[in-house]
Scaffold this active site. Sequence first.
Site, PDB file in Angstrom:
ATOM      1  CG  ASP A  55     -88.713  46.805 -86.285  1.00 42.62           C
ATOM      2  OD1 ASP A  55     -88.279  46.471 -87.385  1.00 42.62           O
ATOM      3  OD2 ASP A  55     -88.009  46.879 -85.264  1.00 42.62           O
TER       4      ASP A  55
HETATM    5  C1  BGC Z   1     -92.101  46.471 -81.405  1.00 38.96           C
HETATM    6  C2  BGC Z   1     -90.978  47.204 -82.041  1.00 38.96           C
HETATM    7  C3  BGC Z   1     -89.798  46.291 -82.182  1.00 38.96           C
HETATM    8  C4  BGC Z   1     -90.177  45.010 -82.886  1.00 38.96           C
HETATM    9  C5  BGC Z   1     -89.025  44.067 -82.920  1.00 38.96           C
HETATM   10  C6  BGC Z   1     -92.390  45.199 -82.137  1.00 38.96           C
HETATM   11  O1  BGC Z   1     -93.355  44.499 -81.452  1.00 38.96           O
HETATM   12  O2  BGC Z   1     -93.230  47.289 -81.333  1.00 38.96           O
HETATM   13  O3  BGC Z   1     -90.639  48.336 -81.273  1.00 38.96           O
HETATM   14  O4  BGC Z   1     -88.806  46.912 -82.916  1.00 38.96           O
HETATM   15  O5  BGC Z   1     -91.256  44.393 -82.247  1.00 38.96           O
HETATM   16  O6  BGC Z   1     -89.273  42.928 -83.657  1.00 38.96           O
HETATM   17  C1  NOJ Z   2     -87.180  48.833 -81.664  1.00 34.15           C
HETATM   18  C2  NOJ Z   2     -86.229  48.214 -82.613  1.00 34.15           C
HETATM   19  O1  NOJ Z   2     -85.134  47.656 -81.905  1.00 34.15           O
HETATM   20  C3  NOJ Z   2     -85.733  49.211 -83.620  1.00 34.15           C
HETATM   21  O2  NOJ Z   2     -84.905  48.572 -84.551  1.00 34.15           O
HETATM   22  C4  NOJ Z   2     -86.894  49.883 -84.290  1.00 34.15           C
HETATM   23  O3  NOJ Z   2     -86.386  50.844 -85.174  1.00 34.15           O
HETATM   24  C5  NOJ Z   2     -87.824  50.529 -83.284  1.00 34.15           C
HETATM   25  N1  NOJ Z   2     -88.231  49.536 -82.343  1.00 34.15           N
HETATM   26  C6  NOJ Z   2     -89.030  51.169 -83.927  1.00 34.15           C
HETATM   27  O4  NOJ Z   2     -89.926  50.224 -84.413  1.00 34.15           O
END
Ligand code: BGC
Ligand code: NOJ
Length: 814
Positions: free
Chosen positions: A483
Site C-alpha cells: 500500500d
Molecule cells: C500502512 C499500510 C496499510 C495502509 C492502509 C499504511 O499507512 O503502512 O500497512 O496497508 O496504511 O491504508
Molecule cells: C496492510 C494492508 O491491510 C494490506 O492490504 C497491505 O497489503 C499491507 N498493509 C502492506 O502494505
Amino acid sequence: MKYGHFDDKAREYVIDTPRTPYPWINYLGCEQFFGIISNTAGGYCFYRDARLRRVTRYRYNNMPVDNGGRYFYIKDGDTVWNPGWKPVKTELDSYSCRHGMGYTIITGQKNGLTASQLSFVPMGVNAEVHQMTLRNDSDAPKDVILTSFVEFCLWNAQDDMTNFQRNFSTGEVEVEGSVIYHKTEYRERRNHYAFYAVNTPVDGFDTDMETFLGLYNGFENPQAVFTGKMGNSIASGWQPMAAHQVKVSLVPGEERRFNFVLGYVEVPQAEKFVAPSVINKAPAKALLEKLTTDEQIAEAFNALKKHWDNLLSAYVLTTPDEKLGRMVNIWNPYQCMVTFNMSRSTSMFESGIGRGMGFRDSSQDLLGFVHQIPERARERILDIAATQFRDGGCYHQYQPLTKKGNNDIGGGFNDDPLWLIAGTAAYIKETGDFGILDAATPYDCNPDDCGTLLEHLEASFYHVVNNKGPHGLPLIGRADWNDCLNLNCFSDEPSESFQTFSNPNAPDERVAESVLIAGMFVAIGPDLVAILRRRGLDDKADACQKEIDAMNEAILRDGWDGEWFVRAYDAFGHKIGSKECEDGKIYIESQGYCVMGGVGVKDGKAEKALESVHKYLETKHGIVLLQPAYKEYHLELGEVSSYPPGYKENAGIFCHNNPWIIAAETVVGHGDRAFDLYSRIAPAYREEISDLHKMEPYVYSQMIAGKDAPNFGQAKNSWLTGTAAWNFYVISNYILGIKPDWEGLKVDPCIPHTWDGYQVSRRFRGATYAITIENPSHVCRGVKQVTVDGQAIEGNVLPVFADGKTHQVTVTLG
Ligand code: BGC
Ligand code: NOJ
C-alpha cells in the site's frame, strides 16, 4: 522473558501478571456481536459494525494505555480492588488471565477472596456474558460490595469521539429492577438499544458517569465504589454508563456467581414504545430469560466450546514440536477466524472507525479460514466480487454493514482483482463447489447488473492484461499489495492521502509498473486456466495461458536484475528494487511471488533470487521488506519512504509476506530453509523473548521492527493482518504439504530433513483423512509411496470419498 504460558489442553494462553508489555487482548463473539478484551478487562464491544453500532465506549491512545472496559470493583473493608488489577491497581495476592477460544477468564485474589470474571458471547445471542464468581477462601465470614461498570458509546463511534456539542445532550437511559437500558437516540431514528443486567436484586446503581466517578476522578477511584454509596443516578446527557452495586455476604468456603449480561436488541418500528418515552423492553427480557441461571450460562459456555472444537478439528497436526502444534492446531486458525470476523476493523491498532473490509485483505484471509467455514467463505467471496466493476477493477474497500463499495478510497489498486481469483480457487479446491462460478454476482453492487462469478474472474484476469505499461508489465495504479508504494501519488502536502491523491503535475499514470503483480499473475493465473478447462472452455483457457506465458517472458526480460527480481518501475520508467538504486535495492515481494509462480525455476534465477533474500534481507527476527532502508522521503515513491528506517514497509519485517518466501523455498525444495524462516516469526517460537517482542506471543503481528530500527525485534499491530492466513496457508499447505486440489487432497510435504514424520487429521469434502507421513530416508521433499486404507495408490492425490468416514493414509517420503 515470558509473562505466562500456553495451556494447550485447554487451548488457552495463561498470563500470570497484569503488567504485560502491552495490553494482551482476546476477541469475544463469532457471529454478530463482538468485543475485544484485554488481560486487565479493558476493551469494548459492538454489534456487527465497530463504527456504526458501537455498544461501549473506548478511549483511544490513552494514558495509561487501555482505559475503559468491563470492570468489576470489589470493596472488602477498606480495600478496593479489581480482579484484573486495573483500573484501581491494588496489588493482588494472585492474578491470572486465561485467554481462550472466544472467551477470557480473569481471576484475582486478595485478602482471602477470589474473584473470577468469565467473559464470552454465547452462540446465537447478541450479548456479552460477564459471569463473576466470588469465593471466600478465608476462615472468617466476609461482607463485600461488588460493583459492575461499563460505559456506553453513543452508537456511532466516530461521532461519539468528536461531536460533543450534540452528544453531551443526547444520552438517555431507563432503569427497571436490575436492568439498565441505554436508549440514546432511540426516541428518533434508531430502533435499537443496549442494556446491562444482573440476575440478582441490586443495592444501588448509577448510570451517570459524573455521579459514579466524581467530577475529578477517573476509573481508578470512582467515588461511588470507595464510599460504598451509589447515586442511583439517571443519566441525562453527558456520559451514560451502567454500574450495579451488589452487597455480598460469604461464609468461609462459600462461592457465589453473579451473571451480568450486556446485550443489544432491535425492535420493530411500530413496537418501539409501550407508553410515551417508555421503551419496549420485551426483546431484552426475552434475551435475559435465556441467560439468567448458572445452568444456562454453563450450557451457553459449553456450546461455545463445542463450536470451537468443531472448527479446530478440521486440521489437526500431531508432532513432537509442541510450539508447532500450538500454532497449527490452536492459535493460528483461531487468529484466522478473528480476521474473518473483524477484517481490519478492531484491535489495539485498528480503531474500528477506520477501514472497512478490504477487497485484497478479505480475499487473502480466505486462504486461512476456508477449511473451517466453507459456507461462510462462499458468501464472503460473493460479497467481495459484488464490489467489482465490469472492467475487472474494484472498490478497494467496502462497509460490512451495507456491503457497499467505499467511495472515499475508490479503486485502482491493481493487485486487487487477482486476489479474487486466488480466494475463489482456494474455495473451490477446498469444497469442490464449481457451482459457485455460476452464481449471479452484481457489478458495482448493482443487483440489476450481474455477471456470473466466472465472468468476474475473467474480468479480474483481463484487468491485468488490459492495463500493462511500457515493459509489458502490469500498471501498478494507486498501489499494489504494498500500500505504500505510491508511484502515481507525488504527494508533497501532509494532508494528502498517499493512496488516493494524484498530484495534478505528476507524470502519466500509465507508466509505473509492478513486478509483484506480474509475479502474482503468473502464480495465480493458472488457477483460472484450470477452471476454464474444467468448464470445457479450452479456447479461453489457451488464450489465458498465452497471456501468462507472455508475462513470464516480460518478467525474465525486464523484471530480472541480475541477482534478484526488480520490484517495480516508477512513473519515469526508472527501476525500483534494483542494484541501480541507492536505497531500496532489493524488495521481498517480487522474489516471493515470482518464484511461487515458477518464474526462473528452470534457469536458476529462482534459486539465485532466494539466495539474495538470504544474503540481504534475512535477519534473526525474520525477513525485512527491503534493503537498504530509505533514508529520506522520495516524492516519486510515496509512503514507503515516509517511515523511519526499519518500520512498516520501509524495511520492517512484514510478517505477511515472509510466508511468500517460505512458499518459494518449498517450490525449489528447500525444506530446511522453509521451516527455519517459518519459526523465526511464528509467535510461539518467540514466547521466550516476549519482553522484546512486546505483542501477544499467541498471535502474529503485522510487523516486527527491522534491523535498521532502534528496537529491532519489537512487534506491532497484532491480530488483524493477512499474516494470519498466509502463515497458516504456508505451514499447512506448503510445508506440511496437505493441499486441497481440484480433484482431491494432494500430499506434498517439504520439511526439514531431520524430521522423522508427523500426522495430520484433515477434514476434506465430507470425509476425514488420517494421514501419517513417514520420513525414513530423512529427505526434505519427495513422495515415494502413498497408501489409502491399506491400498497403494498412483500419485499423491488422495481421492474424494465424501462418505463421512475416516480414511487411513500413509505417506512415505524418499
Ligand atoms: C500502512 C499500510 C496499510 C495502509 C492502509 C499504511 O499507512 O503502512 O500497512 O496497508 O496504511 O491504508
Ligand atoms: C496492510 C494492508 O491491510 C494490506 O492490504 C497491505 O497489503 C499491507 N498493509 C502492506 O502494505
